[in-house]
Design an enzyme around this catalytic site. Structure first.
Site, PDB file in Angstrom:
ATOM      1  CE  LYS A  56      43.228  42.849  43.063  1.00 26.05           C
ATOM      2  NZ  LYS A  56      44.806  43.663  43.009  1.00 26.05           N
ATOM      3  CB  SER A 307      39.139  44.770  49.749  1.00 28.41           C
ATOM      4  OG  SER A 307      39.245  43.324  49.690  1.00 28.41           O
TER       5      SER A 307
END
Lengths: 321, 321
Positions: A56, A307
């Site tokens: 992110k 991720s």
């Protein structure tokens, strides 16, 4: 369908330049046991080693850096109880941009502390009585803050795409790329980069069975939603793809698959035990599709995006025992 | 004291050549939070990513490769319930050398399975009634097997030293290297390599307080022992330094320190949570000395060896909750 040009490889490459020396160039790990089991060469792109512990940060920094001087001075706001919150908070700190994060009042204290630790203002709301997007939008108007949503934003998508750009730069040829999917920012960004650099590489998105809105949207070509899905993969609990990410996923992604909760937990355990890396449930989605045989691709070069790695260690033991 | 020449940098360099393309060149990780906290540049050499999950593979392979053809044909034996067992088993498999492992009958089933999975024969013994070294020696005589002990062996020491060799090749200047100490194989091997390549770099060994035999041996210059110490760091439960490793530690190591059980657990938690790597208790010893302030070295380049990552995940939750 004509090619959506909202985000292109040029945007991803520009984001890559902006992130040089700021974001980590995360390591790519391989595992003999994984290669043996899949009869393929598998490359794990480890965004759990990214700053703030998840991909992110790439999108958040890319978005904040491109604000106008006036926007930077006034500050940004977002809604997230998860990795996007910390990403915006750190990017704000690095760029000297005030950051406000709208977070549910039941978000883990450790996440509130981490976000405040980067100097962000945290505004808590009650999940039952308040719509977080409306609250963030109204605060944005009142305080003249720029809203940076977690995935449905051009610069966020371009930033997330640098994950695949780096992976391909490091390993060269890939036949298949597996990417987890929540709101579709990482998936669409990575698909744009992959299709531009390796047109023959298939890109498959992976969701939890319990939060299969993007898979249903992909097949029906109509936006589908889920509401508060009870999946352990908290990063994939988003209700639906976005106005920007849905057309991108439809155009650039080859297929969508789902994995069970049990598959996610088994894969997390496997990655912790064998690869010795701490991976969060959402971070195990793409690997689960491969290791559990949902996607089969023998004799191939396969990229798998891990991720993130933000978990509550005090809770995780229960899962594995 | 005159320089012990049992193992030299030439031996470590030769081991390095033997291991090229066989052992992993493990990654070196850095962390902003660690650098900020210590006011230094800290480089973690991550042997938890080594084959079999620990540095032990280096010494095992280096030792087995140098056996005579007759020794290779007859096979090897060792005693270990831990990382050395799997290391010998894998090295044996790769080199087509039969391997026999003497293991206590209460060793975790998962370790017995892993060792057998590499094709080794596992012989179980009762901890209360049997001395493992005597059993292994008697089996070695009976079956004409070559005994490869876990640390007190010239080729094992040289192999473990390649860990520091690789770290220094990658990061260049170091002012301080921190290494955990059980039987002293890793510590003495790394100290030999470091002092040859960076004569001004200090090397400090780290033990659990509860298993401080090497520290007492170092200060008293007389071999001290511990018996079944109740430390969580199972790799450091060895009773004493060896005939080979003790003089090497005395000559090449600058200091020895100890850390508490609480410090080991806090450091494990920190490494898992912040660096996103799975580290076993022994693997956290060297980092604990630095992160808990037992060793202070501001404004320095510090190498820290993470020796391994083999833990029972089903048990570890209890530790962190």
């Amino acid at each position: 369908m004509s090619q959506p040009n909202s985000v292109t490889i040029t945007d991803v490459q520009a984001a890559h330049e902006r992130l040089l020396g700021i974001a980590h160039r995360t390591p790519v790990l391989t595992s003999r046991i994984v290669n043996d089991r899949t009869h393929s060469q598998v490359f794990f792109k480890c965004e759990n080693f990214q700053r703030t512990g998840a991909f992110k940060f790439r999108g958040a920094y890319n978005a904040l850096l491109q604000l106008s001087a006036a926007q930077k001075q006034k500050g940004v706001i977002t809604y997230s109880s998860g990795n996007h919150a910390q990403a915006i908070a750190l990017a704000g700190k690095l760029l000297n941009i005030p950051a406000t994060i709208v977070m549910p009042d039941d978000a883990p204290t450790v996440k509130q502390i981490a976000t405040r630790g980067y100097g962000a203002e945290v505004i808590l709301y009650n999940r039952q009585s308040t719509n977080r997007e409306e609250l963030a939008q109204s605060l944005a108007r009142e305080r003249a803050l720029t809203l940076i949503p977690p995935y449905d934003h051009l610069h966020v998508v371009a930033g997330q795409g640098t994950t695949a750009l780096e992976l391909i730069a490091e390993v060269g040829q890939l036949d298949l790329l597996l990417v987890c999917c929540g709101g579709g920012g990482l998936l669409s960004g990575c698909a744009i980069a992959t299709k531009a650099l390796l047109p023959n590489c298939k890109v498959i998105g992976v969701e939890p069975e319990l939060a299969d809105d993007a898979t249903r949207s992909f097949y029906s070509k109509t936006l589908q939603t889920v509401k508060n899905p009870d999946t352990i993969a908290d990063g994939a609990r988003t209700p639906n793809l976005g106005k920007i990410t849905f057309p991108l996923v439809l155009h650039y992604v080859d297929d969508m698959v789902t994995v069970s909760e049990e598959a996610i937990i088994r894969t997390m355990f496997f990655l912790w035990e064998r690869l010795k890396i701490v991976v969060e449930p959402t971070g195990a989605l793409a690997a689960a599709a491969l290791l559990e045989g949902v996607v089969k691709a023998p004799h191939a070069n396969i990229g798998v995006i891990i991720s993130g790695g933000n978990v509550d260690l005090a809770q995780i033991g229960k899962l594995f025992s």
